[in-house]
Design an enzyme around this catalytic site. Structure first.
Site, PDB file in Angstrom:
ATOM      1  N   ASP A 124       0.954  -1.207   0.021  1.00  0.00           N
ATOM      2  CA  ASP A 124       0.091   0.044  -0.108  1.00  0.00           C
ATOM      3  C   ASP A 124       0.729   1.313   0.029  1.00  0.00           C
ATOM      4  O   ASP A 124       0.578   2.233  -0.669  1.00  0.00           O
ATOM      5  CB  ASP A 124      -0.980  -0.045   1.219  1.00  0.00           C
ATOM      6  CG  ASP A 124      -0.707  -0.030   2.516  1.00  0.00           C
ATOM      7  OD1 ASP A 124       0.716  -0.083   2.736  1.00  0.00           O
ATOM      8  OD2 ASP A 124      -1.279   0.310   3.387  1.00  0.00           O
ATOM      9  N   GLY A 139      -2.231  -7.565  14.166  1.00  0.00           N
ATOM     10  CA  GLY A 139      -2.417  -7.670  12.752  1.00  0.00           C
ATOM     11  C   GLY A 139      -3.618  -7.629  11.877  1.00  0.00           C
ATOM     12  O   GLY A 139      -3.662  -7.845  10.912  1.00  0.00           O
ATOM     13  N   LEU A 140      -4.496  -7.363  12.928  1.00  0.00           N
ATOM     14  CA  LEU A 140      -6.079  -7.402  12.155  1.00  0.00           C
ATOM     15  C   LEU A 140      -6.331  -5.761  12.504  1.00  0.00           C
ATOM     16  O   LEU A 140      -7.575  -5.493  12.160  1.00  0.00           O
ATOM     17  CB  LEU A 140      -6.900  -7.953  13.302  1.00  0.00           C
ATOM     18  CG  LEU A 140      -6.528  -9.804  13.037  1.00  0.00           C
ATOM     19  CD1 LEU A 140      -7.490 -10.477  14.103  1.00  0.00           C
ATOM     20  CD2 LEU A 140      -6.455 -10.167  11.791  1.00  0.00           C
ATOM     21  N   SER A 141      -5.711  -5.039  12.558  1.00  0.00           N
ATOM     22  CA  SER A 141      -5.912  -3.646  12.323  1.00  0.00           C
ATOM     23  C   SER A 141      -6.794  -2.715  13.475  1.00  0.00           C
ATOM     24  O   SER A 141      -8.009  -2.346  12.927  1.00  0.00           O
ATOM     25  CB  SER A 141      -6.314  -3.252  11.095  1.00  0.00           C
ATOM     26  OG  SER A 141      -5.971  -1.950  10.647  1.00  0.00           O
ATOM     27  N   SER A 142      -6.486  -2.920  14.446  1.00  0.00           N
ATOM     28  CA  SER A 142      -7.512  -2.691  15.612  1.00  0.00           C
ATOM     29  C   SER A 142      -7.433  -0.940  15.767  1.00  0.00           C
ATOM     30  O   SER A 142      -8.361  -0.289  16.093  1.00  0.00           O
ATOM     31  CB  SER A 142      -7.086  -3.025  16.915  1.00  0.00           C
ATOM     32  OG  SER A 142      -5.783  -2.867  17.505  1.00  0.00           O
ATOM     33  N   ASP A 188      -5.497  -0.131   5.860  1.00  0.00           N
ATOM     34  CA  ASP A 188      -6.323  -0.383   6.818  1.00  0.00           C
ATOM     35  C   ASP A 188      -7.643   0.754   6.983  1.00  0.00           C
ATOM     36  O   ASP A 188      -8.781   0.116   7.475  1.00  0.00           O
ATOM     37  CB  ASP A 188      -5.676  -0.232   8.070  1.00  0.00           C
ATOM     38  CG  ASP A 188      -4.296  -1.249   8.022  1.00  0.00           C
ATOM     39  OD1 ASP A 188      -4.425  -2.289   6.981  1.00  0.00           O
ATOM     40  OD2 ASP A 188      -3.576  -1.283   9.040  1.00  0.00           O
TER      41      ASP A 188
HETATM   42  C1  GLA Z   1       0.156  -2.526   8.468  1.00  0.00           C
HETATM   43  C2  GLA Z   1      -0.334  -1.086   7.850  1.00  0.00           C
HETATM   44  C3  GLA Z   1      -0.820  -1.180   6.560  1.00  0.00           C
HETATM   45  C4  GLA Z   1       0.147  -1.809   5.592  1.00  0.00           C
HETATM   46  C5  GLA Z   1       0.389  -3.207   6.399  1.00  0.00           C
HETATM   47  C6  GLA Z   1       1.358  -4.221   5.473  1.00  0.00           C
HETATM   48  O1  GLA Z   1      -1.344  -3.061   8.745  1.00  0.00           O
HETATM   49  O2  GLA Z   1      -1.165  -0.163   8.710  1.00  0.00           O
HETATM   50  O3  GLA Z   1      -0.810   0.379   5.992  1.00  0.00           O
HETATM   51  O4  GLA Z   1       1.389  -1.521   5.323  1.00  0.00           O
HETATM   52  O5  GLA Z   1       0.928  -3.169   7.448  1.00  0.00           O
HETATM   53  O6  GLA Z   1       0.728  -4.314   4.404  1.00  0.00           O
END
Ligand code: GLA
Length: 391
Positions: A35, A122-125, A170
């Site tokens: 990204d 790794g689930l973007s909290s 995310d």
């Molecule tokens: C984290 C970052 C994202 C992306 C991923 C790796 O989740 O927040 O923007 O770069 O790592 O793909």
């Protein structure tokens, strides 16, 4: 019927909340560390969400209760400044700050936040938190912004207020997620398209494998990868490529002598991962999950060997998945260095796969992973709460 958080709100602030907003965590099927390299990603929102319950105040003060931590914070909108403090309240402040930086004058609020997206997994909290707040505030103050802008301002809060130089994936999926769909996004142009993810129709499930490893280094290593990828791109550009999307592995091989082995491998990951995202979209269009799964395995290899963001605990998922009948594909998800991975698995084999993964992790002396099947949920939502509520 008031729910328990509305009751808590009334108890804390002596008034009723007027808005409930929420936003999801995410998985990423494929397209990792692409990204911020202006490439392609293919994430999906999950059913786990963060919630923001709020009412406006007449002054410029904000009081927030984070129910997961049983902590409260208060701050004034006139004294918002980025700080080094790594604390949930900084994410909250960052959203107010980003909206005001964009020219919107906000009022104070009282709020309660809570959620079930596991932290640092790794689930973007963090994007779920940011986007639930921006969705709630824009709705509360009648600010009409296009959804792309919501995602970008949430990213700005994380980049420039919290100090984590994440890409846009995310926040974008937290805004744009759609039930049972994956979202293809070109992170340069922000062109996007939803593709149905027909998992249950194909008797498949997506397993999230949380290693329970939380690496403090993740932030600094992440920023280092960004920097290396951009140095590699400079060399590619000097040899005629316009950007990563326009570069090919053929060109990279030709100019290999002009770069260090490290930069070569960083570039190889980004170029090949962009190609894998495009192939994955093709596979999704025909419900070809076997092809998609093979691409997931390749993505993990590339993240492990070329981009070097895996760790032994995540490699267990990949190695076990490769040899397990019924696992179509598996890879680490998000930034890496710990956190979670995902696997596409035949539903009839899910329980056996989880058992096998736990045994393999146990044999190596790793923490017991948490495994759960996820479903693909909705993007951000905000609802106004009725003033008079029955009991
Ligand atoms: C984290 C970052 C994202 C992306 C991923 C790796 O989740 O927040 O923007 O770069 O790592 O793909």
């Amino acid at each position: 019927m008031e729910n328990s958080h509305e009751k808590l709100f009334a108890k804390l602030y002596g008034t009723k909340p007027t808005i409930l907003a929420s936003a999801p965590g995410r998985i990423n099927l494929i397209g990792e560390h692409t990204d911020y390299n202006n490439g392609y990603v293919l994430p999906a929102a999950i059913q786990l969400r963060n919630y923001f319950l709020a009412a406006p105040r007449k002054d410029r003060q904000v009081r927030v209760r984070a129910e997961n931590f049983k902590e409260s914070e208060a701050f004034k909108l006139d004294s918002l400044k980025p700080s080094e403090r790594k604390h949930w309240a900084e994410y909250v402040k960052g959203i107010f700050w980003a909206l005001e930086q964009d020219g919107h004058r906000l009022g104070g609020v009282d709020a309660v936040i809570w959620g079930d997206v596991p932290l640092e997994s790794g689930l973007s909290s963090s994007a779920a938190l940011e986007v639930s707040i921006i969705k709630g505030l824009t709705s509360l103050f009648g600010i009409d912004l296009p959804p792309q802008k919501l995602a970008k301002l949430a990213q700005k809060a994380e980049n420039d207020f919290v100090g984590m130089k994440c890409g846009l994936m995310d926040q974008f999926i937290a805004v744009f997620g759609r039930q049972n769909s994956a979202l293809f996004l070109d992170c340069e142009t922000l062109a996007y398209e939803h593709f149905p993810l027909n998992l249950s129709k194909n008797n498949l499930g997506i397993l999230v494998y949380d290693t329970k490893v939380r690496r403090k280094l993740a932030g600094s290593e992440y920023n280092a990868r960004r920097e290396e990828a951009s140095r590699a791109l400079e060399i590619l550009k000097a040899h005629g490529a316009a950007d990563y999307k326009g570069a090919t592995l053929v060109l990279l091989e030709e100019i290999k002598p002009a770069m260090s082995d490290l930069l070569y491998r960083r570039a190889k990951h980004v170029i090949s991962e962009n190609a894998r995202v495009q192939l994955s979209v093709k596979a999704l269009k025909t419900d070809n999950f076997a092809a998609l799964g093979a691409l997931l395995f390749q993505s993990h290899q590339s993240l492990r060997d070329d981009y070097e963001v895996s760790c032994p605990e995540l490699d267990v998922l990949y190695e076990t998945g490769r040899h397990f009948l019924g696992c179509l594909g598996a890879r680490l998800v998000g930034a890496g260095f710990g956190g979670s991975g995902i696997a596409i698995v035949e539903r009839s084999r899910l329980a056996a796969f989880v058992e096998k993964l736990k045994a393999e992790a146990g044999d190596r002396g790793f923490p017991e992973p948490e495994c759960r099947e996820i479903s693909v949920g909705e993007g951000a939502l905000a609802v106004r709460l009725p003033e008079k509520r029955g009991r």
